[in-house]
Write a protein that holds these residues in place. Structure first.
Motif, mmCIF file in Angstrom:
data_model
loop_
_atom_site.group_PDB
_atom_site.id
_atom_site.type_symbol
_atom_site.label_atom_id
_atom_site.label_comp_id
_atom_site.label_asym_id
_atom_site.label_seq_id
_atom_site.Cartn_x
_atom_site.Cartn_y
_atom_site.Cartn_z
ATOM 1 N N PHE A 264 0.837 -1.205 0.000
ATOM 2 C CA PHE A 264 0.000 0.000 0.000
ATOM 3 C C PHE A 264 0.873 1.257 0.000
ATOM 4 O O PHE A 264 0.658 2.192 -0.777
ATOM 5 C CB PHE A 264 -0.935 -0.012 1.219
ATOM 6 C CG PHE A 264 -1.734 1.258 1.362
ATOM 7 C CD1 PHE A 264 -2.676 1.630 0.399
ATOM 8 C CD2 PHE A 264 -1.561 2.096 2.471
ATOM 9 C CE1 PHE A 264 -3.424 2.808 0.528
ATOM 10 C CE2 PHE A 264 -2.305 3.261 2.602
ATOM 11 C CZ PHE A 264 -3.238 3.620 1.629
ATOM 12 N N SER A 265 1.883 1.262 0.867
ATOM 13 C CA SER A 265 2.785 2.422 0.961
ATOM 14 C C SER A 265 3.489 2.678 -0.359
ATOM 15 O O SER A 265 3.627 3.822 -0.801
ATOM 16 C CB SER A 265 3.840 2.206 2.049
ATOM 17 O OG SER A 265 3.234 2.366 3.299
ATOM 18 N N GLN A 271 2.222 7.251 -6.409
ATOM 19 C CA GLN A 271 1.178 8.120 -6.965
ATOM 20 C C GLN A 271 1.281 9.560 -6.458
ATOM 21 O O GLN A 271 0.942 10.494 -7.168
ATOM 22 C CB GLN A 271 -0.221 7.568 -6.595
ATOM 23 C CG GLN A 271 -0.478 6.146 -7.044
ATOM 24 C CD GLN A 271 -0.944 6.055 -8.492
ATOM 25 O OE1 GLN A 271 -1.353 7.023 -9.097
ATOM 26 N NE2 GLN A 271 -0.868 4.860 -9.043
ATOM 27 N N THR A 272 1.686 9.730 -5.200
ATOM 28 C CA THR A 272 1.602 11.068 -4.590
ATOM 29 C C THR A 272 2.949 11.664 -4.186
ATOM 30 O O THR A 272 3.031 12.851 -3.895
ATOM 31 C CB THR A 272 0.749 11.027 -3.296
ATOM 32 O OG1 THR A 272 1.432 10.189 -2.342
ATOM 33 C CG2 THR A 272 -0.635 10.476 -3.550
ATOM 34 N N GLY A 273 3.976 10.809 -4.127
ATOM 35 C CA GLY A 273 5.270 11.303 -3.642
ATOM 36 C C GLY A 273 5.335 11.396 -2.121
ATOM 37 O O GLY A 273 6.310 11.874 -1.554
ATOM 38 N N MET A 274 4.281 10.945 -1.440
ATOM 39 C CA MET A 274 4.249 10.983 0.035
ATOM 40 C C MET A 274 3.919 9.601 0.574
ATOM 41 O O MET A 274 3.268 8.809 -0.108
ATOM 42 C CB MET A 274 3.127 11.912 0.520
ATOM 43 C CG MET A 274 3.434 13.370 0.442
ATOM 44 S SD MET A 274 2.065 14.289 1.233
ATOM 45 C CE MET A 274 1.156 14.740 -0.212
ATOM 46 N N THR A 275 4.338 9.348 1.809
ATOM 47 C CA THR A 275 3.875 8.103 2.456
ATOM 48 C C THR A 275 2.447 8.341 2.962
ATOM 49 O O THR A 275 2.045 9.500 3.166
ATOM 50 C CB THR A 275 4.766 7.743 3.677
ATOM 51 O OG1 THR A 275 4.575 8.758 4.668
ATOM 52 C CG2 THR A 275 6.229 7.650 3.300
ATOM 53 N N PRO A 276 1.689 7.260 3.184
ATOM 54 C CA PRO A 276 0.341 7.433 3.718
ATOM 55 C C PRO A 276 0.326 8.263 5.026
ATOM 56 O O PRO A 276 -0.533 9.123 5.206
ATOM 57 C CB PRO A 276 -0.138 6.009 3.973
ATOM 58 C CG PRO A 276 0.621 5.180 2.983
ATOM 59 C CD PRO A 276 1.963 5.841 2.856
ATOM 60 N N SER A 277 1.296 8.018 5.916
ATOM 61 C CA SER A 277 1.314 8.746 7.199
ATOM 62 C C SER A 277 1.567 10.239 6.990
ATOM 63 O O SER A 277 0.969 11.073 7.670
ATOM 64 C CB SER A 277 2.404 8.188 8.120
ATOM 65 O OG SER A 277 2.389 6.787 8.084
#
Length: 281
Positions: A264-265, A271-277
Motif C-alpha cells: 500500500f505504501s 502516486q503522490t510522492g508521500m507516504t500514507p502517514s
C-alpha cells in the motif's frame, strides 16, 4: 455525527433540518457571509450551491476551486469537501437527500463521473438569474403552511436539467465523456468494484468487450490507460480514508484490498510522492 461502516465522519441531512420539516428530503439554505469547514468531511446527500457573489475556496475531493460570482458548485453524496468562504459571499444552497437524489439523478443527463470532474460551472448573468428564480421558488414553497413536496421535487429536477444544459459544451472533454457510453459505464463499474477488482479484464468482461479494446477506448478518449483509471479511484478512496476517517492505516490497507502495508505504501508513494502517514498529517 454518525459514522457508517466506512468510518467517515458523515453528515446526514437530518443534522441540518432542526428548523425545517422532520423527515424532509430537501433543505434550502442561504449562504451569507463568512463561513468555513476546516476539517474535510462527507455528506450522505447531494448539494447544489449557487453563488451570486462569491469569494473564497472550495475543496472537493482534494481539488481546490475558486469561489466566484455566478457559479454553481456540485457536491455528490460521499465526496469529501471543505471550504473557506469570505464575508462578501451571497449564495443559496439546496441539500437533496440520498433517497431523492436517486430520482433526481436522471435530470443530470450525463454521467456522475463527468460532473465530479467538473463540479464548478461558471454561469452567464442571464443563466444565473434563471437558477436564482428556481432556487427562490423552492424557498418560498418551503415557507408555506402545507408544503407541496411534489412541486419542489419537480423544481429540483428542473434545476438538474439547467445544470445539464449549462455543462453541455462548457468543458473541452464534454464530447469525449458523452459520445462513448463505454467510458461512463466503465467508470461506474470501477466505482462499484474497485475495492475488490483490479484487473482490466474483469471490467472488460462486464462490458462484453476485450481488455485490449477497453484500453484503446480509454487511451483514445481520456488519454489514460484502463488500469490507471482503476488506480486513480483506489487512490482517491485512500486519500479520503486517510484524511477524514477514524481508520488506522492498517485498517485502510485491509479495506482497500492491499496485500500488506508495504504494498500500500509503495502504491501511495508512487502516486503522490508521500507516504500514507505523511498525507494523513
Amino acid at each position: 455525527m454518525g459514522y457508517d461502516t466506512d468510518h467517515f465522519p458523515i453528515l446526514g441531512i437530518q443534522e441540518f433540518s432542526e428548523n425545517q420539516h422532520k423527515g424532509c428530503d430537501l433543505l434550502f439554505n442561504e449562504l451569507n457571509g463568512e463561513r468555513s469547514i476546516d476539517d474535510p468531511h462527507k455528506h450522505d446527500f447531494f448539494i447544489i450551491n449557487l453563488f451570486e457573489h462569491g469569494k473564497g475556496s472550495h475543496t472537493i475531493d482534494f481539488t481546490e476551486y475558486k469561489v466566484e460570482d455566478h457559479q454553481i458548485h456540485l457536491v455528490f453524496p460521499d465526496q469529501v469537501h471543505q471550504w473557506v468562504i469570505e464575508k462578501e459571499t451571497i449564495g443559496y444552497q439546496l441539500m437533496i437527500s440520498r433517497d431523492w437524489f436517486e430520482s433526481f439523478l436522471p435530470s443530470l443527463r450525463f454521467s456522475a463521473s463527468y460532473y465530479q470532474n467538473h463540479p464548478v460551472i461558471q454561469l452567464t448573468l442571464e443563466v444565473f438569474e434563471t437558477f436564482r428564480y428556481e432556487f427562490q421558488a423552492i424557498q418560498n414553497e418551503l415557507k408555506g403552511e402545507k408544503v407541496f413536496w411534489e412541486l419542489i421535487q419537480k423544481r429540483s429536477e428542473l434545476i438538474g436539467l439547467l445544470v445539464s444544459k449549462s455543462v453541455e459544451g462548457a468543458f473541452k472533454d464534454f464530447e469525449v465523456y458523452n459520445s462513448n457510453p463505454i467510458i461512463s459505464k466503465f467508470l461506474h463499474l470501477i466505482d462499484e468494484h474497485f475495492k475488490t477488482e483490479r484487473s482490466v479484464s474483469f471490467y472488460a468482461d462486464k462490458l462484453n468487450i476485450s481488455a485490449n479494446y477497453l484500453n484503446i477506448v480509454c487511451k483514445k478518449n481520456l488519454n489514460a490507460s484502463a488500469s490507471s483509471l482503476i488506480q486513480d479511484r483506489i487512490l482517491l478512496e485512500a486519500k479520503r480514508l486517510l484524511k477524514v476517517s477514524e481508520m488506522s492505516v492498517k485498517d485502510i490497507v485491509y479495506d482497500l484490498g492491499f496485500y500488506d502495508h508495504a504494498s500500500f505504501s509503495k502504491f501511495f508513494k508512487a502516486q503522490t510522492g508521500m507516504t500514507p502517514s505523511q498525507f494523513k498529517e
